[in-house]
Design an enzyme around this catalytic site. Structure first.
Site, PDB file in Angstrom:
ATOM      1  CE  LYS A   9      -3.671  -2.568   2.329  1.00  0.00           C
ATOM      2  NZ  LYS A   9      -4.763  -2.525   3.301  1.00  0.00           N
ATOM      3  CE1 TYR A  49      -8.748  -3.737   0.211  1.00  0.00           C
ATOM      4  CE2 TYR A  49      -8.223  -1.574  -0.670  1.00  0.00           C
ATOM      5  CZ  TYR A  49      -7.847  -2.724  -0.006  1.00  0.00           C
ATOM      6  OH  TYR A  49      -6.545  -2.862   0.447  1.00  0.00           O
ATOM      7  CG  PHE A  57     -13.064  -0.117   7.430  1.00  0.00           C
ATOM      8  CD1 PHE A  57     -12.642  -0.586   6.194  1.00  0.00           C
ATOM      9  CD2 PHE A  57     -13.736  -0.992   8.275  1.00  0.00           C
ATOM     10  CE1 PHE A  57     -12.854  -1.894   5.804  1.00  0.00           C
ATOM     11  CE2 PHE A  57     -13.968  -2.315   7.882  1.00  0.00           C
ATOM     12  CZ  PHE A  57     -13.524  -2.753   6.636  1.00  0.00           C
ATOM     13  NE  ARG A  85      -5.395 -13.550   4.452  1.00  0.00           N
ATOM     14  CZ  ARG A  85      -6.271 -12.573   4.647  1.00  0.00           C
ATOM     15  NH1 ARG A  85      -6.232 -11.479   3.878  1.00  0.00           N
ATOM     16  NH2 ARG A  85      -7.186 -12.667   5.570  1.00  0.00           N
ATOM     17  CB  THR A  91      -7.188  -7.467   8.985  1.00  0.00           C
ATOM     18  OG1 THR A  91      -7.261  -8.412   7.919  1.00  0.00           O
ATOM     19  CG2 THR A  91      -7.591  -6.091   8.489  1.00  0.00           C
ATOM     20  NE  ARG A 102      -2.154  -6.516   6.941  1.00  0.00           N
ATOM     21  CZ  ARG A 102      -3.195  -7.182   6.467  1.00  0.00           C
ATOM     22  NH1 ARG A 102      -3.687  -8.213   7.124  1.00  0.00           N
ATOM     23  NH2 ARG A 102      -3.744  -6.809   5.324  1.00  0.00           N
ATOM     24  CG  ASN A 112      -3.787  -3.374   6.760  1.00  0.00           C
ATOM     25  OD1 ASN A 112      -3.666  -2.818   5.668  1.00  0.00           O
ATOM     26  ND2 ASN A 112      -4.678  -4.325   6.971  1.00  0.00           N
ATOM     27  CG  HIS A 115      -4.921  -6.778  -0.264  1.00  0.00           C
ATOM     28  ND1 HIS A 115      -6.096  -6.969   0.419  1.00  0.00           N
ATOM     29  CD2 HIS A 115      -4.979  -7.592  -1.356  1.00  0.00           C
ATOM     30  CE1 HIS A 115      -6.839  -7.851  -0.242  1.00  0.00           C
ATOM     31  NE2 HIS A 115      -6.180  -8.241  -1.320  1.00  0.00           N
ATOM     32  CD  GLU A 126      -7.906  -9.667  -3.980  1.00  0.00           C
ATOM     33  OE1 GLU A 126      -6.772 -10.113  -3.690  1.00  0.00           O
ATOM     34  OE2 GLU A 126      -8.793  -9.465  -3.124  1.00  0.00           O
TER      35      GLU A 126
HETATM   36  P1  CMP Z   1      -6.787  -5.402   3.424  1.00  0.00           P
HETATM   37  O1  CMP Z   1      -6.207  -6.738   3.681  1.00  0.00           O
HETATM   38  O2  CMP Z   1      -6.209  -4.586   2.336  1.00  0.00           O
HETATM   39  O3  CMP Z   1      -8.347  -5.597   3.149  1.00  0.00           O
HETATM   40  C1  CMP Z   1      -9.325  -4.691   3.535  1.00  0.00           C
HETATM   41  C2  CMP Z   1      -8.751  -3.528   4.273  1.00  0.00           C
HETATM   42  O4  CMP Z   1      -9.703  -2.761   4.991  1.00  0.00           O
HETATM   43  C3  CMP Z   1      -7.797  -4.018   5.331  1.00  0.00           C
HETATM   44  O5  CMP Z   1      -6.649  -4.552   4.761  1.00  0.00           O
HETATM   45  C4  CMP Z   1      -7.613  -2.762   6.152  1.00  0.00           C
HETATM   46  O6  CMP Z   1      -6.750  -1.844   5.517  1.00  0.00           O
HETATM   47  C5  CMP Z   1      -9.018  -2.196   6.104  1.00  0.00           C
HETATM   48  N1  CMP Z   1      -9.765  -2.559   7.312  1.00  0.00           N
HETATM   49  C6  CMP Z   1     -10.327  -3.736   7.600  1.00  0.00           C
HETATM   50  N2  CMP Z   1     -10.938  -3.688   8.806  1.00  0.00           N
HETATM   51  C7  CMP Z   1     -10.734  -2.446   9.275  1.00  0.00           C
HETATM   52  C8  CMP Z   1     -11.112  -1.781  10.453  1.00  0.00           C
HETATM   53  N3  CMP Z   1     -11.821  -2.384  11.403  1.00  0.00           N
HETATM   54  N4  CMP Z   1     -10.750  -0.488  10.611  1.00  0.00           N
HETATM   55  C9  CMP Z   1     -10.044   0.141   9.656  1.00  0.00           C
HETATM   56  N5  CMP Z   1      -9.658  -0.448   8.501  1.00  0.00           N
HETATM   57  C10 CMP Z   1      -9.997  -1.717   8.320  1.00  0.00           C
END
Ligand code: CMP
Length: 147
Positions: A9, A49, A57, A85, A91, A102, A112, A115, A126
């Site tokens: 990211k 997404y 969020f 993963r 996450t 992370r 974070n 992805h 994707e």
């Molecule tokens: P990612 O794995 O890219 O997939 C969805 C993204 O949404 C996740 O990483 C985070 O960046 C974001 N995300 C998921 N849950 C939350 C949350 N509770 N608060 C803020 N951001 C979130």
């Protein structure tokens, strides 16, 4: 052999940690078969997404992902989806243990850092969103000739 999709990211380039993050995946033995630095447009990020549309969020997630270039890559290997993963970590950054990407680099769940596709079906979807077939460059391992 599986393929998975990973996106570093915008914070990764901002923090100059692209090499460190990429090396986590390489050290595990995952093979980079496609890689590009791109500034995704809103339509691409919304598609990527789509499952999170409507979550509290979501808008901030879009803003962050659109805030600068990302590094998109396809990794290949045995159990590549699960493997990427595991390296990435949960996450929620509170739950991401040290040693995961992370856990080591992210200070907020929304920011974070990386992805990684959560299933083979997500990986296929994707990969198709971010890459044209001709941008994928498979290569053979050469039994350690260069080591
Ligand atoms: P990612 O794995 O890219 O997939 C969805 C993204 O949404 C996740 O990483 C985070 O960046 C974001 N995300 C998921 N849950 C939350 C949350 N509770 N608060 C803020 N951001 C979130």
């Amino acid at each position: 052999m599986e393929r998975t999709f990973v996106m570093l990211k915008p914070g990764v380039l901002q923090r100059r940690i692209a090499g460190e993050v990429l090396s986590r995946f390489e050290r595990k033995g995952l093979k980079i078969v496609a890689l590009k630095l791109i500034r995704p447009d809103k339509a691409l990020v919304e598609s990527h997404y789509a499952e999170h549309r409507g979550r509290d969020f979501y808008e901030k997630l879009l803003d962050y992902t659109l805030s600068g270039p990302v590094i998109a890559l396809i990794l290949e290997g045995e159990e590549a989806v699960f493997s990427a993963r595991r390296l990435t970590g949960p996450t929620d950054f509170f739950e991401s243990p040290p040693g995961t990407i992370r856990g080591d680099f992210a200070a907020r769940t929304r920011l974070n850092i990386v992805h990684a596709s959560d299933s083979l079906a997500s990986a296929e979807r994707e990969i198709a969103l971010f890459f044209k077939p001709e941008e994928i460059c498979p290569w053979e391992d050469d039994n350690g000739r260069w080591y």
